[in-house]
Design an enzyme around this catalytic site. Structure first.
Site, PDB file in Angstrom:
ATOM      1  N   ASP A   6       0.857  -1.184   0.000  1.00  0.00           N
ATOM      2  CA  ASP A   6       0.000   0.000   0.000  1.00  0.00           C
ATOM      3  C   ASP A   6       0.895   1.235   0.000  1.00  0.00           C
ATOM      4  O   ASP A   6       1.556   1.530   0.996  1.00  0.00           O
ATOM      5  CB  ASP A   6      -0.911  -0.008   1.233  1.00  0.00           C
ATOM      6  CG  ASP A   6      -1.702   1.283   1.373  1.00  0.00           C
ATOM      7  OD1 ASP A   6      -2.188   1.785   0.345  1.00  0.00           O
ATOM      8  OD2 ASP A   6      -1.830   1.794   2.507  1.00  0.00           O
ATOM      9  N   THR A  10       2.547   9.231   2.854  1.00  0.00           N
ATOM     10  CA  THR A  10       3.589   9.327   3.874  1.00  0.00           C
ATOM     11  C   THR A  10       4.432   8.062   3.956  1.00  0.00           C
ATOM     12  O   THR A  10       5.660   8.128   3.987  1.00  0.00           O
ATOM     13  CB  THR A  10       2.958   9.606   5.258  1.00  0.00           C
ATOM     14  OG1 THR A  10       2.149  10.792   5.166  1.00  0.00           O
ATOM     15  CG2 THR A  10       4.041   9.811   6.306  1.00  0.00           C
ATOM     16  N   ASN A  11       3.775   6.898   3.989  1.00  0.00           N
ATOM     17  CA  ASN A  11       4.486   5.621   4.132  1.00  0.00           C
ATOM     18  C   ASN A  11       4.071   4.617   3.076  1.00  0.00           C
ATOM     19  O   ASN A  11       2.953   4.679   2.543  1.00  0.00           O
ATOM     20  CB  ASN A  11       4.210   5.004   5.517  1.00  0.00           C
ATOM     21  CG  ASN A  11       4.833   5.807   6.641  1.00  0.00           C
ATOM     22  OD1 ASN A  11       6.008   6.130   6.607  1.00  0.00           O
ATOM     23  ND2 ASN A  11       4.033   6.121   7.655  1.00  0.00           N
ATOM     24  N   ILE A  12       4.968   3.685   2.809  1.00  0.00           N
ATOM     25  CA  ILE A  12       4.646   2.492   2.037  1.00  0.00           C
ATOM     26  C   ILE A  12       4.528   1.360   3.048  1.00  0.00           C
ATOM     27  O   ILE A  12       5.495   1.053   3.748  1.00  0.00           O
ATOM     28  CB  ILE A  12       5.729   2.171   0.991  1.00  0.00           C
ATOM     29  CG1 ILE A  12       5.894   3.339   0.011  1.00  0.00           C
ATOM     30  CG2 ILE A  12       5.390   0.881   0.240  1.00  0.00           C
ATOM     31  CD1 ILE A  12       7.054   3.169  -0.958  1.00  0.00           C
ATOM     32  N   THR A  13       3.346   0.772   3.147  1.00  0.00           N
ATOM     33  CA  THR A  13       3.106  -0.319   4.096  1.00  0.00           C
ATOM     34  C   THR A  13       3.027  -1.628   3.324  1.00  0.00           C
ATOM     35  O   THR A  13       2.324  -1.717   2.315  1.00  0.00           O
ATOM     36  CB  THR A  13       1.818  -0.085   4.880  1.00  0.00           C
ATOM     37  OG1 THR A  13       1.847   1.218   5.479  1.00  0.00           O
ATOM     38  CG2 THR A  13       1.640  -1.120   5.971  1.00  0.00           C
ATOM     39  N   ASP A 109      -6.600   3.496  -2.819  1.00  0.00           N
ATOM     40  CA  ASP A 109      -6.594   3.170  -1.381  1.00  0.00           C
ATOM     41  C   ASP A 109      -8.006   3.102  -0.818  1.00  0.00           C
ATOM     42  O   ASP A 109      -8.312   2.265   0.035  1.00  0.00           O
ATOM     43  CB  ASP A 109      -5.748   4.189  -0.611  1.00  0.00           C
ATOM     44  CG  ASP A 109      -6.198   5.638  -0.830  1.00  0.00           C
ATOM     45  OD1 ASP A 109      -6.805   5.937  -1.880  1.00  0.00           O
ATOM     46  OD2 ASP A 109      -5.913   6.486   0.037  1.00  0.00           O
ATOM     47  N   ARG A 110      -8.887   3.962  -1.320  1.00  0.00           N
ATOM     48  CA  ARG A 110     -10.255   3.994  -0.827  1.00  0.00           C
ATOM     49  C   ARG A 110     -11.036   2.763  -1.310  1.00  0.00           C
ATOM     50  O   ARG A 110     -11.846   2.199  -0.561  1.00  0.00           O
ATOM     51  CB  ARG A 110     -10.936   5.294  -1.258  1.00  0.00           C
ATOM     52  CG  ARG A 110     -10.217   6.510  -0.707  1.00  0.00           C
ATOM     53  CD  ARG A 110     -10.782   7.826  -1.199  1.00  0.00           C
ATOM     54  NE  ARG A 110     -11.930   8.241  -0.413  1.00  0.00           N
ATOM     55  CZ  ARG A 110     -12.290   9.504  -0.243  1.00  0.00           C
ATOM     56  NH1 ARG A 110     -11.571  10.474  -0.787  1.00  0.00           N
ATOM     57  NH2 ARG A 110     -13.347   9.828   0.465  1.00  0.00           N
ATOM     58  N   THR A 132      -2.944  10.346   5.960  1.00  0.00           N
ATOM     59  CA  THR A 132      -2.473  11.711   5.683  1.00  0.00           C
ATOM     60  C   THR A 132      -3.676  12.636   5.550  1.00  0.00           C
ATOM     61  O   THR A 132      -3.721  13.728   6.109  1.00  0.00           O
ATOM     62  CB  THR A 132      -1.619  11.731   4.412  1.00  0.00           C
ATOM     63  OG1 THR A 132      -0.540  10.796   4.562  1.00  0.00           O
ATOM     64  CG2 THR A 132      -1.050  13.122   4.168  1.00  0.00           C
TER      65      THR A 132
END
Length: 255
Positions: A6, A10-13, A109-110, A132
Site C-alpha cells: 500500500d 507518507t508511508n509504504i506499508t 486506497d479507498r 495523511t
C-alpha cells in the site's frame, strides 16, 4: 506467499500473507526517492528479517496514490520477485460498484479499504481511514460505493499549528488528561484530539442522517485512528490492518 503493498502519501506499508493469515508487516517512507534496485533489495531484506523466505513470494498486489514511485517499484517487483504485480486501478474486480459522479476520481486506497470493510463486516458500512487525509467512504448494503468525504488528517492539522504559528512548538499527538488545558502543549493536544473527535462524530451522525442508514456499521483504520476510536462510541470496529486485508481480498477476486 502473497506480498501486498500500500503506497500512501507518507508511508509504504507492506504485508506478507500465506492464504488468509497475515504473517508480517513492515514500512518504509514514501518521500525518499529509490531506484528499482533499492526497492528490491530493501524489500527482500525486510522479508528475510521477519524470518520468512523471500523466494516464497510468488504474487504481489499494489495499491498506490503516489504515481511517481510506481515505475521503480513495479520494476523492482519484476526484477527481484520474478512476477508482474497486480495494480489496483480501473477495471479491477473489487466487489464494490462505484456509483459516484466520476468513479475514476476514487483513489485506489479507498477502493481497497471499502472492499475490506464490506467483505469482512458487511453493509451498509462507513469506512474511515485516518491517514495523511482522513477519508469517510460509504457503501450500501448491496456493495455500492455511494459517497465519500475527505478532510485534512490529524497530522496535517498538527503541522499547520506549529509551522504557521511562530510561537507554537512541535508536539506529540496524544489525548491530554483533560480538555481544560493549563499550558501550551496540552492546550494544542486538547484542540487537536478533542476537536478531531468532535469532527468525526459529527460527520458520522450527518452521514447517518442524510443517507437514512441508521443501521450503518462504522469501521475505522489508520495509525492515528486508534486515538479517536478509543474515545467515541460512534466507531464500531477499529482494524489497523484493514487496507492490507483489502489488498488480499482484491487479489483473490482477480487471481
Amino acid at each position: 506467499m502473497l506480498l501486498v503493498i500500500d503506497v500512501g502519501n507518507t508511508n509504504i506499508t507492506l504485508g506478507i500473507f500465506k492464504k488468509e493469515k497475515l504473517l508480517a508487516t513492515f514500512r518504509m517512507t514514501t518521500k525518499q526517492s529509490r531506484t528499482s534496485d533499492e526497492f528490491g533489495i530493501l524489500m527482500r531484506l525486510m522479508i528475510q528479517e521477519r524470518g520468512l523466505d523471500k523466494d516464497d513470494v510468488h504474487d504481489v498486489i499494489i495499491s498506490s496514490v503516489v504515481p511517481d514511485v510506481m515505475y521503480s517499484l513495479n520494476s523492482a517487483i519484476i526484477k527481484y520477485f520474478k512476477t508482474k504485480p497486480l495494480i489496483v486501478g480501473p477495471g479491477i474486480k473489487s466487489g464494490i460498484r462505484i456509483v459516484t459522479d466520476n468513479p475514476k476520481e476514487i483513489g485506489a486506497d479507498r477502493i481497497v479499504d471499502v472492499a475490506a470493510g464490506y467483505t469482512l463486516y458487511g453493509g451498509p458500512v462507513l469506512v474511515i481511514d485516518f491517514g495523511t487525509a482522513t477519508t469517510y467512504d460509504l457503501v450500501d448494503e448491496k456493495g455500492a460505493f455511494i459517497a465519500g468525504i475527505t478532510s485534512p488528517g490529524i497530522e496535517i492539522s498538527a503541522r499547520a499549528l506549529w509551522q504557521d504559528a511562530a510561537k507554537l512548538p512541535k508536539i506529540a499527538i496524544e489525548k491530554p488528561k483533560s480538555i481544560l488545558a493549563k499550558e501550551t502543549i496540552t492546550s494544542m493536544q486538547a484542540g487537536l484530539v478533542y476537536g478531531y473527535i468532535g469532527q468525526t462524530e459529527y460527520i458520522i451522525d450527518k452521514v447517518k442522517e442524510e443517507s437514512g442508514l441508521s443501521n450503518l456499521k462504522v469501521v475505522a483504520t489508520g495509525g492515528l485512528g486508534k486515538i479517536i476510536a478509543d474515545e467515541t462510541n460512534r466507531i464500531d470496529i477499529y482494524d489497523n490492518m484493514l487496507t492490507l486485508k483489502g489488498l488480499r481480498i482484491i487479489y483473490e477476486k482477480n487471481r
